[in-house]
Write a protein that holds these residues in place. Structure first.
Motif, mmCIF file in Angstrom:
data_model
loop_
_atom_site.group_PDB
_atom_site.id
_atom_site.type_symbol
_atom_site.label_atom_id
_atom_site.label_comp_id
_atom_site.label_asym_id
_atom_site.label_seq_id
_atom_site.Cartn_x
_atom_site.Cartn_y
_atom_site.Cartn_z
ATOM 1 N N ASP A 161 0.834 -1.208 0.000
ATOM 2 C CA ASP A 161 0.000 0.000 0.000
ATOM 3 C C ASP A 161 0.874 1.267 0.000
ATOM 4 O OD1 ASP A 161 -2.425 1.296 -0.147
ATOM 5 O OD2 ASP A 161 -2.929 1.077 1.972
ATOM 6 N N ASN A 162 1.969 1.217 -0.777
ATOM 7 C CA ASN A 162 2.947 2.300 -0.785
ATOM 8 C C ASN A 162 2.733 3.183 -2.009
ATOM 9 O OD1 ASN A 162 5.220 3.970 -0.766
ATOM 10 N ND2 ASN A 162 6.534 2.362 0.074
ATOM 11 N N LEU A 163 1.878 4.165 -1.866
ATOM 12 C CA LEU A 163 1.537 5.043 -2.985
ATOM 13 C C LEU A 163 2.743 5.818 -3.487
ATOM 14 C CD1 LEU A 163 -0.520 6.445 -4.850
ATOM 15 C CD2 LEU A 163 -0.958 8.058 -2.986
ATOM 16 N N VAL A 164 3.591 6.283 -2.576
ATOM 17 C CA VAL A 164 4.766 7.066 -2.972
ATOM 18 C C VAL A 164 5.694 6.219 -3.843
ATOM 19 C CG1 VAL A 164 6.844 8.245 -2.141
ATOM 20 C CG2 VAL A 164 4.649 8.604 -0.990
ATOM 21 N N ALA A 165 5.943 4.986 -3.431
ATOM 22 C CA ALA A 165 6.837 4.119 -4.194
ATOM 23 C C ALA A 165 6.247 3.764 -5.555
ATOM 24 C CB ALA A 165 7.135 2.852 -3.404
ATOM 25 N N VAL A 166 4.947 3.476 -5.607
ATOM 26 C CA VAL A 166 4.298 3.169 -6.881
ATOM 27 C C VAL A 166 4.400 4.364 -7.820
ATOM 28 C CG1 VAL A 166 2.094 2.667 -8.004
ATOM 29 C CG2 VAL A 166 2.710 1.466 -5.899
ATOM 30 N N THR A 167 4.126 5.551 -7.282
ATOM 31 C CA THR A 167 4.178 6.764 -8.094
ATOM 32 C C THR A 167 5.579 7.018 -8.624
ATOM 33 O OG1 THR A 167 2.333 7.749 -6.881
ATOM 34 C CG2 THR A 167 3.769 9.263 -8.075
ATOM 35 N N LYS A 168 6.586 6.765 -7.812
ATOM 36 C CA LYS A 168 7.972 6.994 -8.235
ATOM 37 C C LYS A 168 8.336 6.098 -9.398
ATOM 38 C CE LYS A 168 12.710 7.321 -6.523
ATOM 39 N NZ LYS A 168 13.600 7.211 -5.333
ATOM 40 N N VAL A 169 7.911 4.850 -9.370
ATOM 41 C CA VAL A 169 8.215 3.931 -10.464
ATOM 42 C C VAL A 169 7.517 4.373 -11.744
ATOM 43 C CG1 VAL A 169 7.931 1.570 -11.307
ATOM 44 C CG2 VAL A 169 8.665 1.972 -8.960
ATOM 45 N N ILE A 170 6.291 4.847 -11.622
ATOM 46 C CA ILE A 170 5.516 5.214 -12.811
ATOM 47 C C ILE A 170 5.906 6.572 -13.363
ATOM 48 C CG2 ILE A 170 3.175 5.868 -13.554
ATOM 49 C CD1 ILE A 170 2.139 3.533 -11.917
ATOM 50 N N ASN A 171 6.167 7.532 -12.478
ATOM 51 C CA ASN A 171 6.393 8.896 -12.941
ATOM 52 C C ASN A 171 7.765 9.460 -12.600
ATOM 53 O OD1 ASN A 171 5.773 12.122 -12.604
ATOM 54 N ND2 ASN A 171 4.546 11.178 -14.223
ATOM 55 N N GLY A 172 8.554 8.723 -11.852
ATOM 56 C CA GLY A 172 9.902 9.161 -11.552
ATOM 57 C C GLY A 172 10.034 10.078 -10.353
ATOM 58 N N GLY A 173 8.940 10.366 -9.667
ATOM 59 C CA GLY A 173 8.996 11.260 -8.510
ATOM 60 C C GLY A 173 7.683 11.246 -7.764
ATOM 61 N N ARG A 174 7.254 12.435 -7.330
ATOM 62 C CA ARG A 174 6.009 12.558 -6.573
ATOM 63 C C ARG A 174 4.984 13.397 -7.327
ATOM 64 N NH1 ARG A 174 7.506 11.554 -0.912
ATOM 65 N NH2 ARG A 174 5.662 12.671 -0.222
ATOM 66 N N ASN A 175 5.165 13.522 -8.617
ATOM 67 C CA ASN A 175 4.288 14.363 -9.423
ATOM 68 C C ASN A 175 2.826 13.911 -9.319
ATOM 69 O OD1 ASN A 175 3.719 16.398 -11.486
ATOM 70 N ND2 ASN A 175 3.367 14.657 -12.839
ATOM 71 N N GLY A 176 1.939 14.866 -9.002
ATOM 72 C CA GLY A 176 0.512 14.555 -8.929
ATOM 73 C C GLY A 176 0.127 13.660 -7.776
ATOM 74 N N LEU A 177 0.939 13.626 -6.732
ATOM 75 C CA LEU A 177 0.703 12.674 -5.647
ATOM 76 C C LEU A 177 -0.650 12.901 -4.971
ATOM 77 C CD1 LEU A 177 2.085 10.298 -4.216
ATOM 78 C CD2 LEU A 177 2.971 11.923 -2.546
ATOM 79 N N ASP A 178 -1.047 14.154 -4.783
ATOM 80 C CA ASP A 178 -2.332 14.426 -4.133
ATOM 81 C C ASP A 178 -3.487 13.869 -4.954
ATOM 82 O OD1 ASP A 178 -1.070 15.693 -2.047
ATOM 83 O OD2 ASP A 178 -1.481 17.723 -2.759
ATOM 84 N N ASP A 179 -3.432 14.058 -6.264
ATOM 85 C CA ASP A 179 -4.495 13.554 -7.134
ATOM 86 C C ASP A 179 -4.498 12.029 -7.151
ATOM 87 O OD1 ASP A 179 -6.622 14.153 -9.089
ATOM 88 O OD2 ASP A 179 -5.290 13.145 -10.508
ATOM 89 N N ARG A 180 -3.323 11.442 -7.191
ATOM 90 C CA ARG A 180 -3.231 9.979 -7.168
ATOM 91 C C ARG A 180 -3.788 9.441 -5.846
ATOM 92 N NH1 ARG A 180 0.856 8.813 -11.380
ATOM 93 N NH2 ARG A 180 1.953 10.764 -11.784
ATOM 94 N N SER A 181 -3.523 10.161 -4.755
ATOM 95 C CA SER A 181 -4.024 9.740 -3.449
ATOM 96 C C SER A 181 -5.546 9.791 -3.408
ATOM 97 C CB SER A 181 -3.434 10.639 -2.358
ATOM 98 O OG SER A 181 -3.924 10.269 -1.090
ATOM 99 N N ARG A 182 -6.118 10.834 -3.993
ATOM 100 C CA ARG A 182 -7.591 10.931 -4.038
ATOM 101 C C ARG A 182 -8.178 9.780 -4.848
ATOM 102 N NH1 ARG A 182 -6.386 16.557 -4.112
ATOM 103 N NH2 ARG A 182 -6.190 16.565 -6.382
ATOM 104 N N TYR A 183 -7.564 9.491 -5.974
ATOM 105 C CA TYR A 183 -8.062 8.374 -6.777
ATOM 106 C C TYR A 183 -7.918 7.049 -6.026
ATOM 107 C CZ TYR A 183 -8.984 10.700 -11.260
ATOM 108 O OH TYR A 183 -9.522 11.464 -12.270
ATOM 109 N N LEU A 184 -6.804 6.883 -5.307
ATOM 110 C CA LEU A 184 -6.593 5.636 -4.578
ATOM 111 C C LEU A 184 -7.646 5.450 -3.497
ATOM 112 C CD1 LEU A 184 -4.931 3.112 -4.002
ATOM 113 C CD2 LEU A 184 -3.433 4.513 -2.557
ATOM 114 N N SER A 185 -7.929 6.516 -2.761
ATOM 115 C CA SER A 185 -8.944 6.434 -1.716
ATOM 116 C C SER A 185 -10.305 6.094 -2.310
ATOM 117 C CB SER A 185 -9.013 7.765 -0.958
ATOM 118 O OG SER A 185 -10.006 7.724 0.034
ATOM 119 N N LYS A 186 -10.613 6.728 -3.429
ATOM 120 C CA LYS A 186 -11.907 6.467 -4.071
ATOM 121 C C LYS A 186 -11.954 5.050 -4.628
ATOM 122 C CE LYS A 186 -15.231 8.608 -7.227
ATOM 123 N NZ LYS A 186 -15.473 9.736 -8.181
ATOM 124 N N ALA A 187 -10.841 4.598 -5.213
ATOM 125 C CA ALA A 187 -10.798 3.244 -5.764
ATOM 126 C C ALA A 187 -11.009 2.199 -4.670
ATOM 127 C CB ALA A 187 -9.463 3.012 -6.472
#
Length: 278
Positions: A161-187
């Motif tokens: 459940d490591n959103l930061v690590a998943v995001t880093k692999v996909i985008n190379g950093g923390r870009n859009g992390l807040d939006d990704r977090s909102r989608y994750l919570s909703k998902a």
């Protein structure tokens, strides 16, 4: 959990992504229809079959595709020109191999690798290095996301459940992390109740998880509270508080700490369980 994967379709994508208007509406309809139709089979193929894996996969693809509104990067791709790390070594490669698919596959090297991977599944698929524009079309767009996810071993990060690590692999950093977090919570809010429909039941105890509801959840909450260590509302709704209490109880009894109340957890709680209603 193949049954859960079989429930992930266009209707789930529609529930996850805000409906758009104007010019994006038609594009979103195409993406949701194309992606949704292939998800049940594709998710099973790449072993994205648990609630956490599915939730993370959908959250990332929703963000990267602008709420399933596009299968191609809005920018021209010129920013990738000359990026040797992406295999863009020829003039025009930046635009030619711009981001496409729900995870925005980018760069000549990735398109070449995707072709080899896809041909292990479908030998007669196109050469995407020669025809990169096809990666924005279905079903190739969806399979490109599957290729990226599985070849980067993102399931392991999703399991934690490591959103930061998943995001880093996909985008190379923390870009859009807040939006990704909102989608994750909703998902999670969409997927967990679907997962709860598939819980097995043995002769004595059910298996309950986040999203489960009903009398057995009442009994679980009563039993956890009766141990004297947890203060739970008895509301028949297996939400975050109940999951946390289950994990704490499991840890205290040397059980597998997964937040799922299965037969072993219920057996350890048996002395505290109230009688069923007649």
């Amino acid at each position: 959990m193949a049954t859960l994967a079989s429930r992930i379709d266009a209707s789930v994508l529609q529930s996850l992504a805000p409906k758009v208007s104007g010019k994006k509406a038609a594009s979103q309809a195409v993406v949701i229809a194309g992606f949704g139709a292939m998800l049940p089979k594709m998710l099973r193929y790449i072993d994205v079959t648990t609630p956490l894996r599915i939730s993370h996969f959908l959250a990332q693809t929703a963000h990267e595709s602008d709420g399933f509104s596009t299968s191609e990067e809005y920018a021209s791709g010129a920013a990738y020109e000359g990026r040797a790390d992406l295999g863009n070594t020829e003039a025009g490669d930046g635009k030619r191999f711009k981001g496409r698919g729900p995870i925005q596959l980018t760069g000549r090297s990735n398109y070449r690798q995707f072709t080899a991977w896809m041909r292990s599944i479908q030998p007669d698929c196109p050469d995407f290095e020669r025809r990169p524009e096809l990666v924005a079309q279905w079903p190739w767009a969806g399979w490109a996301a599957a290729f990226y996810w599985t070849t980067r071993n993102i399931n392991k990060l999703a399991d934690n459940d490591n959103l930061v690590a998943v995001t880093k692999v996909i985008n190379g950093g923390r870009n859009g992390l807040d939006d990704r977090s909102r989608y994750l919570s909703k998902a999670k809010g969409i997927i967990m109740p679907l997962a709860a429909l598939d819980v097995p039941v043995d002769d004595e105890y059910p298996t309950l998880r986040r999203g489960s509801q009903g009398e057995w959840v009442d009994r679980l909450q009563i039993a956890l509270t009766a141990t004297g260590f947890y203060m739970l509302s008895i509301d028949g709704d297996f939400a975050g508080g109940t999951e946390g209490a289950v994990k704490l109880f499991q840890r205290s009894r040397g059980l597998r700490v997964d937040g799922i109340a299965g037969p072993k957890t219920f057996a350890a709680l048996s002395a505290y369980l109230p009688e069923t209603e007649n």
